[in-house]
Design an enzyme around this catalytic site. Structure first.
Site, mmCIF file in Angstrom:
data_model
loop_
_atom_site.group_PDB
_atom_site.id
_atom_site.type_symbol
_atom_site.label_atom_id
_atom_site.label_comp_id
_atom_site.label_asym_id
_atom_site.label_seq_id
_atom_site.Cartn_x
_atom_site.Cartn_y
_atom_site.Cartn_z
ATOM 1 N N THR A 293 -23.818 75.605 21.751
ATOM 2 C CA THR A 293 -24.320 76.003 23.063
ATOM 3 C C THR A 293 -23.413 75.435 24.148
ATOM 4 O O THR A 293 -22.793 74.395 23.952
ATOM 5 C CB THR A 293 -25.748 75.433 23.207
ATOM 6 N N THR B 187 -27.978 70.344 24.811
ATOM 7 C CA THR B 187 -27.615 71.061 23.589
ATOM 8 C C THR B 187 -28.180 70.307 22.395
ATOM 9 O O THR B 187 -28.115 69.076 22.344
ATOM 10 C CB THR B 187 -26.097 71.228 23.429
ATOM 11 N N GLY B 188 -28.741 71.038 21.461
ATOM 12 C CA GLY B 188 -29.309 70.378 20.288
ATOM 13 C C GLY B 188 -30.370 71.258 19.667
ATOM 14 O O GLY B 188 -30.464 72.454 19.983
ATOM 15 N N ARG C 171 -37.011 84.526 18.493
ATOM 16 C CA ARG C 171 -37.072 83.059 18.648
ATOM 17 C C ARG C 171 -36.308 82.645 19.908
ATOM 18 O O ARG C 171 -35.212 83.118 20.175
ATOM 19 C CB ARG C 171 -36.448 82.382 17.427
ATOM 20 N N VAL C 172 -36.908 81.779 20.684
ATOM 21 C CA VAL C 172 -36.243 81.278 21.890
ATOM 22 C C VAL C 172 -36.229 79.752 21.831
ATOM 23 O O VAL C 172 -37.254 79.140 21.521
ATOM 24 C CB VAL C 172 -36.980 81.761 23.166
ATOM 25 N N GLY C 173 -35.091 79.168 22.107
ATOM 26 C CA GLY C 173 -34.962 77.709 22.087
ATOM 27 C C GLY C 173 -35.150 77.100 23.465
ATOM 28 O O GLY C 173 -35.780 77.688 24.348
ATOM 29 N N ASP C 174 -34.599 75.930 23.645
ATOM 30 C CA ASP C 174 -34.788 75.196 24.907
ATOM 31 C C ASP C 174 -33.881 75.686 26.036
ATOM 32 O O ASP C 174 -34.186 75.480 27.216
ATOM 33 C CB ASP C 174 -34.495 73.704 24.681
HETATM 34 N N1 ASP Z 1 -30.391 74.280 21.947
HETATM 35 C C1 ASP Z 1 -29.978 75.511 21.346
HETATM 36 C C2 ASP Z 1 -31.161 76.209 20.747
HETATM 37 O O1 ASP Z 1 -31.964 75.579 20.110
HETATM 38 C C3 ASP Z 1 -28.970 75.328 20.262
HETATM 39 C C4 ASP Z 1 -27.759 74.548 20.681
HETATM 40 O O2 ASP Z 1 -27.835 73.668 21.525
HETATM 41 O O3 ASP Z 1 -26.689 74.846 20.135
HETATM 42 O O4 ASP Z 1 -31.241 77.417 20.859
#
Ligand code: ASP
Length: 309
Positions: free
Chosen positions: A176, A227-228, A204-207
């Site tokens: 990310t 990122t994570g 699916r949606v992340g942070d």
């Molecule tokens: N935080 C992002 C997610 O979970 C992934 C990433 O940081 O690479 O969608």
């Protein structure tokens, strides 16, 4: 005296020097330096932190090395679904998009949501319809195709796992991208853009697009881009938690980042990191993973580019 500052990331995770070639390392270093330069050019000439964040992220989105825009990971159905958000620390205005397809620069679409709609967060087809209205650039599927990402997807699908992007064997990385900036007027901004996680379920949606989780900016506290492993970052409301620790508990940027990244996240198993700055131009780049692609530059400091711990 007023100063400007910018910090960016290109993802965190198990980035092992042993699995890196000098060529790859040089390519990442160049990509990060170019993104910093894109943002710094705006800041130097008196432009806004918001524009600097957008330009730095566009540069990373256009680079297939990172899991955002071109080079995004594949969903369970073999598609690219993109998430992004941006926020201004001046007035807490924000814009975000989730699950959009074929958008060349999701960060610019998030900015358009912020500036050209009465909404903050738009998803899926509706967000794409809005993108057509504001004349955002669409690209065909093959623009986003990167063989390495497709191989990761096939591997993840075969083993029925949901992988963090860049995952190759024992190498676990999040690609990310994000940026935070402080401009000469004293305003801050933050933005983040991603393809999410390899083999993620459709929808699916992340942070990343969640204001307060993956992105947050407030001139009186800080600007943050994360990122994570998104599920953990959402549950920890990471970006806003850091801001709250500063606002309500009087912690410094560094102290607040340490509490959240090195303690609270670690306790629940949330791997990753973030870039952060405050209105005084202090910058922090904490991560609890093996490495994080990162870079920073300010009006009174040299360019720093880091990959490993
Ligand atoms: N935080 C992002 C997610 O979970 C992934 C990433 O940081 O690479 O969608």
């Amino acid at each position: 005296m007023s100063k400007y500052a910018i910090a960016i990331h290109g993802g965190a995770g198990t980035i092992l020097k042993s699995l890196m070639t000098p060529e790859k390392e040089a390519a990442y270093t160049l990509a990060l330096s170019e993104a910093i330069a894109a943002g710094e050019n705006i800041l130097k000439s008196g432009g806004s932190a918001l524009d600097a964040v957008e330009k730095a992220i566009v540069s990373l989105e256009n680079n297939p090395l990172f899991n955002a825009g071109r080079g995004a990971v594949f969903t369970n159905e073999g598609k690219n679904e993109l998430d992004a958000s941006i926020m201004s620390g001046l007035d807490l205005s924000a814009g975000a998009v989730a699950g959009v397809k074929n958008i060349k620069n999701p960060i610019s679409l998030a900015k358009a949501v912020m500036q050209q709609s009465e909404h903050v967060f738009m998803a899926g087809h509706g967000a794409e319809e809005f993108a057509r209205k504001v004349k955002a650039e669409f690209m065909p599927d093959d623009y986003f195709f990167v063989q390495m990402r497709y191989d990761q997807y096939l591997q993840a699908k075969q083993s029925d796992t949901i992988q963090l992007d860049h995952t190759v064997d024992k190498e676990k990385k999040f690609g990310t991208v994000g940026a935070v900036a402080l401009d000469l007027s004293g305003n801050t901004a933050a933005g983040t853009s991603t393809g999410g996680m390899t083999n993620k379920k459709h929808g699916r949606v992340g942070d990343t697009p969640v204001i307060g989780a993956g992105t947050y900016a407030n001139n009186i506290t800080c600007a943050i881009s994360c990122t994570g492993h998104g599920e953990f970052f959402i549950r920890s409301v990471v970006a806003y938690d850091i801001s709250c620790l500063m606002e309500y508990k009087g912690l410094s940027l560094k102290e607040a980042c340490d509490v959240v990244v090195m303690n609270k996240l670690v306790k629940i198993g949330g791997e990753g990191g973030l870039v952060a700055l405050d209105a005084k131009g202090n910058i922090e780049l904490p991560f609890n993973s093996e490495g994080m692609y990162r870079a920073k530059k300010s009006s009174n400091s040299e360019l720093f580019v880091g990959i490993y711990k």
